[in-house]
Scaffold this motif. Structure first.
Motif, PDB file in Angstrom:
ATOM      1  N   THR A  15      36.601  45.940  35.254  1.00 43.81           N
ATOM      2  CA  THR A  15      37.764  45.893  36.148  1.00 43.81           C
ATOM      3  C   THR A  15      37.323  45.563  37.571  1.00 43.81           C
ATOM      4  O   THR A  15      37.948  44.744  38.261  1.00 43.81           O
ATOM      5  N   PHE A  16      36.233  46.177  38.018  1.00 45.83           N
ATOM      6  CA  PHE A  16      35.699  45.913  39.361  1.00 45.83           C
ATOM      7  C   PHE A  16      35.368  44.433  39.538  1.00 45.83           C
ATOM      8  O   PHE A  16      35.732  43.808  40.546  1.00 45.83           O
ATOM      9  N   VAL A  17      34.662  43.844  38.566  1.00 48.54           N
ATOM     10  CA  VAL A  17      34.277  42.438  38.659  1.00 48.54           C
ATOM     11  C   VAL A  17      35.517  41.544  38.675  1.00 48.54           C
ATOM     12  O   VAL A  17      35.582  40.560  39.432  1.00 48.54           O
ATOM     13  N   THR A  18      36.518  41.872  37.880  1.00 46.91           N
ATOM     14  CA  THR A  18      37.741  41.065  37.834  1.00 46.91           C
ATOM     15  C   THR A  18      38.479  41.113  39.162  1.00 46.91           C
ATOM     16  O   THR A  18      38.965  40.084  39.654  1.00 46.91           O
ATOM     17  N   VAL A  19      38.569  42.287  39.766  1.00 47.06           N
ATOM     18  CA  VAL A  19      39.215  42.404  41.077  1.00 47.06           C
ATOM     19  C   VAL A  19      38.405  41.635  42.126  1.00 47.06           C
ATOM     20  O   VAL A  19      38.957  40.900  42.950  1.00 47.06           O
ATOM     21  N   ALA A  20      37.068  41.760  42.085  1.00 41.23           N
ATOM     22  CA  ALA A  20      36.213  41.073  43.053  1.00 41.23           C
ATOM     23  C   ALA A  20      36.345  39.560  42.925  1.00 41.23           C
ATOM     24  O   ALA A  20      36.393  38.844  43.929  1.00 41.23           O
ATOM     25  N   ASP A  21      36.400  39.052  41.703  1.00 33.96           N
ATOM     26  CA  ASP A  21      36.479  37.608  41.485  1.00 33.96           C
ATOM     27  C   ASP A  21      37.801  37.029  41.963  1.00 33.96           C
ATOM     28  O   ASP A  21      37.856  35.855  42.358  1.00 33.96           O
ATOM     29  N   ASN A  22      38.849  37.829  41.923  1.00 34.87           N
ATOM     30  CA  ASN A  22      40.183  37.307  42.244  1.00 34.87           C
ATOM     31  C   ASN A  22      40.737  37.808  43.572  1.00 34.87           C
ATOM     32  O   ASN A  22      41.753  37.297  44.051  1.00 34.87           O
ATOM     33  N   GLY A  23      40.072  38.803  44.181  1.00 32.96           N
ATOM     34  CA  GLY A  23      40.523  39.312  45.471  1.00 32.96           C
ATOM     35  C   GLY A  23      41.896  39.940  45.435  1.00 32.96           C
ATOM     36  O   GLY A  23      42.565  40.030  46.462  1.00 32.96           O
ATOM     37  N   SER A  24      42.297  40.401  44.246  1.00 33.38           N
ATOM     38  CA  SER A  24      43.643  40.950  44.117  1.00 33.38           C
ATOM     39  C   SER A  24      43.713  41.881  42.911  1.00 33.38           C
ATOM     40  O   SER A  24      43.292  41.514  41.808  1.00 33.38           O
ATOM     41  N   MET A  25      44.250  43.078  43.110  1.00 32.94           N
ATOM     42  CA  MET A  25      44.438  43.996  41.988  1.00 32.94           C
ATOM     43  C   MET A  25      45.587  43.540  41.097  1.00 32.94           C
ATOM     44  O   MET A  25      45.581  43.775  39.890  1.00 32.94           O
ATOM     45  N   THR A  26      46.568  42.869  41.698  1.00 35.64           N
ATOM     46  CA  THR A  26      47.698  42.376  40.911  1.00 35.64           C
ATOM     47  C   THR A  26      47.249  41.302  39.930  1.00 35.64           C
ATOM     48  O   THR A  26      47.594  41.331  38.742  1.00 35.64           O
ATOM     49  N   VAL A  27      46.463  40.336  40.424  1.00 35.32           N
ATOM     50  CA  VAL A  27      45.955  39.278  39.547  1.00 35.32           C
ATOM     51  C   VAL A  27      45.041  39.872  38.485  1.00 35.32           C
ATOM     52  O   VAL A  27      45.116  39.502  37.303  1.00 35.32           O
ATOM     53  N   ALA A  28      44.178  40.802  38.886  1.00 35.67           N
ATOM     54  CA  ALA A  28      43.276  41.434  37.928  1.00 35.67           C
ATOM     55  C   ALA A  28      44.054  42.174  36.847  1.00 35.67           C
ATOM     56  O   ALA A  28      43.701  42.130  35.664  1.00 35.67           O
ATOM     57  N   ALA A  29      45.126  42.842  37.246  1.00 36.13           N
ATOM     58  CA  ALA A  29      45.941  43.563  36.268  1.00 36.13           C
ATOM     59  C   ALA A  29      46.539  42.615  35.232  1.00 36.13           C
ATOM     60  O   ALA A  29      46.562  42.910  34.034  1.00 36.13           O
ATOM     61  N   ASN A  30      47.004  41.453  35.687  1.00 31.76           N
ATOM     62  CA  ASN A  30      47.573  40.470  34.756  1.00 31.76           C
ATOM     63  C   ASN A  30      46.505  39.954  33.794  1.00 31.76           C
ATOM     64  O   ASN A  30      46.757  39.800  32.591  1.00 31.76           O
ATOM     65  N   CYS A  52      31.094  55.802  47.044  1.00 33.74           N
ATOM     66  CA  CYS A  52      31.145  54.764  48.069  1.00 33.74           C
ATOM     67  C   CYS A  52      32.464  54.013  47.967  1.00 33.74           C
ATOM     68  O   CYS A  52      33.200  54.134  46.984  1.00 33.74           O
ATOM     69  N   THR A  53      32.793  53.253  48.993  1.00 37.62           N
ATOM     70  CA  THR A  53      33.975  52.395  49.004  1.00 37.62           C
ATOM     71  C   THR A  53      33.554  50.984  48.611  1.00 37.62           C
ATOM     72  O   THR A  53      32.624  50.418  49.194  1.00 37.62           O
ATOM     73  N   LEU A  54      34.217  50.425  47.608  1.00 39.59           N
ATOM     74  CA  LEU A  54      33.834  49.122  47.087  1.00 39.59           C
ATOM     75  C   LEU A  54      34.643  47.973  47.680  1.00 39.59           C
ATOM     76  O   LEU A  54      34.166  46.833  47.731  1.00 39.59           O
ATOM     77  N   PHE A  55      35.866  48.248  48.131  1.00 36.46           N
ATOM     78  CA  PHE A  55      36.725  47.209  48.687  1.00 36.46           C
ATOM     79  C   PHE A  55      37.296  47.662  50.026  1.00 36.46           C
ATOM     80  O   PHE A  55      37.500  48.858  50.265  1.00 36.46           O
ATOM     81  N   VAL A  56      37.523  46.699  50.890  1.00 38.21           N
ATOM     82  CA  VAL A  56      38.240  46.960  52.136  1.00 38.21           C
ATOM     83  C   VAL A  56      39.440  46.021  52.185  1.00 38.21           C
ATOM     84  O   VAL A  56      39.366  44.877  51.717  1.00 38.21           O
ATOM     85  N   ARG A  57      40.526  46.494  52.700  1.00 34.02           N
ATOM     86  CA  ARG A  57      41.746  45.697  52.759  1.00 34.02           C
ATOM     87  C   ARG A  57      41.938  45.154  54.172  1.00 34.02           C
ATOM     88  O   ARG A  57      41.915  45.894  55.147  1.00 34.02           O
ATOM     89  N   GLY A  58      42.092  43.833  54.277  1.00 36.26           N
ATOM     90  CA  GLY A  58      42.306  43.187  55.564  1.00 36.26           C
ATOM     91  C   GLY A  58      43.575  42.366  55.559  1.00 36.26           C
ATOM     92  O   GLY A  58      44.382  42.424  54.612  1.00 36.26           O
ATOM     93  N   GLU A  69      29.417  44.383  47.536  1.00 39.24           N
ATOM     94  CA  GLU A  69      28.617  43.163  47.396  1.00 39.24           C
ATOM     95  C   GLU A  69      27.301  43.453  46.686  1.00 39.24           C
ATOM     96  O   GLU A  69      26.836  42.657  45.863  1.00 39.24           O
ATOM     97  N   GLN A  70      26.690  44.592  47.000  1.00 36.44           N
ATOM     98  CA  GLN A  70      25.422  44.957  46.362  1.00 36.44           C
ATOM     99  C   GLN A  70      25.606  45.251  44.882  1.00 36.44           C
ATOM    100  O   GLN A  70      24.710  44.987  44.067  1.00 36.44           O
ATOM    101  N   LEU A  71      26.760  45.777  44.521  1.00 32.56           N
ATOM    102  CA  LEU A  71      27.018  46.147  43.127  1.00 32.56           C
ATOM    103  C   LEU A  71      27.398  44.953  42.261  1.00 32.56           C
ATOM    104  O   LEU A  71      27.097  44.928  41.070  1.00 32.56           O
ATOM    105  N   LEU A  72      28.040  43.937  42.842  1.00 31.29           N
ATOM    106  CA  LEU A  72      28.694  42.892  42.061  1.00 31.29           C
ATOM    107  C   LEU A  72      27.749  42.183  41.094  1.00 31.29           C
ATOM    108  O   LEU A  72      28.041  42.063  39.899  1.00 31.29           O
ATOM    109  N   GLU A  73      26.620  41.681  41.567  1.00 34.47           N
ATOM    110  CA  GLU A  73      25.728  40.912  40.689  1.00 34.47           C
ATOM    111  C   GLU A  73      25.136  41.797  39.599  1.00 34.47           C
ATOM    112  O   GLU A  73      24.998  41.371  38.450  1.00 34.47           O
ATOM    113  N   LYS A  74      24.786  43.036  39.942  1.00 34.74           N
ATOM    114  CA  LYS A  74      24.255  43.949  38.933  1.00 34.74           C
ATOM    115  C   LYS A  74      25.318  44.275  37.887  1.00 34.74           C
ATOM    116  O   LYS A  74      25.000  44.411  36.690  1.00 34.74           O
ATOM    117  N   ALA A  75      26.561  44.398  38.320  1.00 37.87           N
ATOM    118  CA  ALA A  75      27.647  44.652  37.372  1.00 37.87           C
ATOM    119  C   ALA A  75      27.814  43.464  36.426  1.00 37.87           C
ATOM    120  O   ALA A  75      28.018  43.638  35.219  1.00 37.87           O
TER     121      ALA A  75
END
Length: 308
Positions: A15-30, A52-58, A69-75
């Motif tokens: 789920t984390f990788v899907t949200v990171a790849d798409n920059g959106s929880m809504t898209v990841a949910a779909n 830790c906090t994995l995402f920040v909202r801007g 960012e440190q977790l993404l490639e290992k995930a």
């Protein structure tokens, strides 16, 4: 004292990788066939487990934190290993459809891998889509492709990088097209990933240009270059042997950045797509060992852009 056993939940990582790849929880949910609330809760559970906090909202939506960012490639690596193990343990032969995408200039590079896969898995129906990299990337995101090669500027690469190659200027033998102004260009497609980079470099260098030919056919593009009507740009390994690469300094052209040949798959992938992806990694790894890809010209002489 016995240490507490701590295991990562791969479902949370997916789920984390899907949200990171798409920059959106809504898209990841779909894509994951879950509700947005469920996805949000999974991210919170993972953040709690890792403290830790994995995402920040801007203003532009979600972005990865430093820890994210440190977790993404290992995930990605953990998920890939998990998926490959299950694919290898499958007791039934692969069946169904495998939808593959490839940029026009990499079709020949892909052919041996497709043949190898087809011979090993004859019950799989392979569908090949050739297109511009931005369109292929979108098709993967939309779930219309199971696996695709995509070309990105190295500084903006997405997915899994298989190889980095220089983007180079290419001319017909004994052609003076590179000295003409406006500079005559032959581009494969107006959506080509190279186009904005090339035109931006020319603009920064103050070099006017004009399009001689644009088509989805790389053969037609090569024909205009062979005829001396225009120059073009290709990744170094894809330049036909009867054409010449131009030294930017000698030809009076701007240098171009390197590009990443990346492997893209959707978050929810199939066993057949995982097997094909592994074959692609092996193919590109073997090719790089045989012919190291660097920014220096090897095998083909630089052309000056002036008549010989």
């Amino acid at each position: 004292m016995r240490r507490m056993k701590r295991d990562l939940d791969l479902d949370l990582l997916r789920t984390f990788v899907t949200v990171a790849d798409n920059g959106s929880m809504t898209v990841a949910a779909n894509l994951l066939h879950r509700t947005q609330g469920a996805v949000s809760q999974q991210i919170k559970r993972l953040e709690t487990a890792l403290t830790c906090t994995l995402f920040v909202r801007g203003s532009r939506g979600l972005s990865l934190s430093r820890e994210g960012e440190q977790l993404l490639e290992k995930a990605r690596q953990l998920l890939r290993m998990n998926d490959e193990i299950w694919a290898e343990r499958a007791e039934h032969p692969f069946t169904g459809m495998l939808r593959i995408g490839v940029p026009y200039d990499l079709v020949n590079s892909l052919a041996p891998t497709m043949r190898s896969f087809a011979d090993a898995h004859p019950l799989v129906d392979i569908s090949l889509t050739c297109g511009a990299s931005p369109d292929l990337s979108q098709a993967v995101d939309d779930g219309r492709l199971d696996v695709s090669l995509v070309e990105y500027p190295e500084f903006a690469a997405d997915g899994e990088t298989l190889r980095i190659e220089p983007l180079i200027w290419v001319s017909g033998r004994h052609s003076n097209a590179s000295r003409k102004r406006p500079l005559p260009l032959s581009m494969v497609d107006e959506r080509c990933a190279f186009r904005p980079v090339v035109l931006g470099a020319l603009s920064d260098a103050g070099i006017p240009w004009r399009t001689v030919f644009e088509s989805g056919s790389i053969e037609a593009t090569a024909a205009t270059v062979r005829a001396g009507l225009a120059i073009t740009t290709w990744l170094r390994s894809t330049v036909p042997s009867d054409l010449e690469t131009l030294d930017p300094q000698i030809a009076g052209l701007p240098p171009l950045p390197a590009f990443s040949i990346s492997l893209r798959t959707p978050p929810a992938t199939t066993a057949a797509a995982m097997k094909f992806s592994r074959l692609l990694r092996e193919s590109f790894s073997a090719a790089t060992r045989l012919t190291p890809i660097t920014g220096e010209a090897t095998g083909r002489r630089f052309a000056s852009g002036m008549p010989a």
